[in-house]
Write a protein that holds these residues in place. Structure first.
Motif, short mmCIF file in Angstrom:
data_model
loop_
_atom_site.label_atom_id
_atom_site.label_comp_id
_atom_site.label_asym_id
_atom_site.label_seq_id
_atom_site.Cartn_x
_atom_site.Cartn_y
_atom_site.Cartn_z
N GLN A 130 63.06 20.22 53.19
CA GLN A 130 63.98 20.56 52.11
C GLN A 130 64.68 21.88 52.45
N PRO A 131 65.94 21.98 52.07
CA PRO A 131 66.64 23.25 52.31
C PRO A 131 65.97 24.40 51.54
N ARG A 179 54.03 20.03 58.61
CA ARG A 179 54.03 20.51 60.00
C ARG A 179 53.81 22.02 60.05
N VAL A 180 52.89 22.42 60.93
CA VAL A 180 52.53 23.84 61.05
C VAL A 180 53.76 24.67 61.43
N GLN A 181 54.50 24.14 62.42
CA GLN A 181 55.66 24.88 62.92
C GLN A 181 56.68 25.17 61.82
N GLU A 182 56.97 24.12 61.06
CA GLU A 182 57.96 24.26 59.99
C GLU A 182 57.47 25.24 58.92
N ALA A 234 47.01 27.20 61.67
CA ALA A 234 46.88 26.57 60.35
C ALA A 234 45.92 27.37 59.47
N PHE A 235 44.84 27.88 60.05
CA PHE A 235 43.89 28.70 59.28
C PHE A 235 44.57 29.97 58.75
N GLU A 236 45.52 30.48 59.54
CA GLU A 236 46.19 31.71 59.12
C GLU A 236 47.23 31.46 58.04
N LEU A 237 47.84 30.28 58.09
CA LEU A 237 48.98 30.01 57.19
C LEU A 237 48.60 29.36 55.87
N PHE A 238 47.61 28.47 55.90
CA PHE A 238 47.39 27.59 54.76
C PHE A 238 46.18 28.00 53.91
#
Ligand SMILES: *Cc1c(COP(=O)(O)O)cnc(C)c1O
Length: 219
Positions: free
Chosen positions: A33-34, A53-56, A87-91
């Motif tokens: 989504q924008p 997606r982790v990258q996104e 993923a552990f750092e972001l989510f």
């Protein structure tokens, strides 16, 4: 549809199921989504979002987190082992623990990093060969394996086959969770979240019904 409509539909479905709507977390699926659409939902006061997606997610959410407090970010897509640390750092929650190898990677990272986000085990309720997830028949053993690894498993997640009645899959997921003493269920998307609520969903993942059809990024 907007946040107000979806929230009203959740309240209605909860009432019909004799449930408290505050027991149901709406995860706004913001993949593809924008940013303006996502930010407008944040500005309306919503805080729980899902990315597949982790990258996104890495490109989008650290910025929003600098501006807005209390963002609660959920990984709802397949995870490669080599992206697990990121993923552990972001989510704040991972819904897609779908194989023993990943469980072992998580256990190692949890030791090393001293933290592990709460987890859902993804179950391939339709036993579709192209879809990730633990087979229903292997779920009890896998839950036990994760517990032996001290992983914080909170519940089960499924994505029903597109051409089948979702309720059958929601009922199966519920049964598997109940008999393993797990009380959280990540199930229900734009087309079927009300049914998922009737079957006990605690986390619904809604994208297009909330944001509108997914548009490819500009450029
Ligand atoms: C994209 C996605 C959703 C949201 O789908 P909609 O039909 O747009 O609500 C939910 N769950 C997962 C795992 C997804 O990848």
């Amino acid at each position: 549809m907007g946040l107000t409509d979806i929230t009203a539909r959740i309240a209605k479905a909860a009432k019909e199921a004799d449930r408290d709507p505050s027991d149901i977390t709406l995860i706004a699926v913001s993949k593809v989504q924008p940013n303006e659409r996502v930010e407008s939902v944040i500005k309306e006061g919503h805080r729980s979002f899902g990315e597949n997606r982790v990258q996104e997610a890495a490109g989008k959410w650290p910025g929003f987190r600098e501006t807005y407090d209390g963002i609660d970010l959920h990984l709802i897509g397949p995870l490669q082992s080599n992206k697990a640390r990121q993923a552990f750092e972001l989510f704040d929650m991972i819904h897609t623990l779908d194989r023993p190898k990943l469980a072992h990677t998580f256990a190692r990272l949890a030791q090393e990093m001293g933290k592990c986000p709460p987890l859902f085990i993804q179950v391939n309720t339709g036993e579709e060969p192209q879809k990730a997830g633990i087979a229903p028949a292997d779920t009890d053993a896998f839950v036990q394996e994760c517990r032996d690894l001290d992983l914080p498993v909170r519940g089960l997640m499924c994505i029903p086959p597109v051409d089948e009645t979702p309720s059958l899959h929601f009922a199966l997921l519920r049964k598997l969770a109940d008999r393993n003493g797990l009380n959280q269920l990540s199930m229900g998307m734009s087309d079927d979240f009300e049914q998922a609520i009737a079957f006990g969903a605690t986390h619904i993942r809604v994208g297009s019904a909330l944001f509108g059809a997914r548009v490819p990024p500009a450029g």
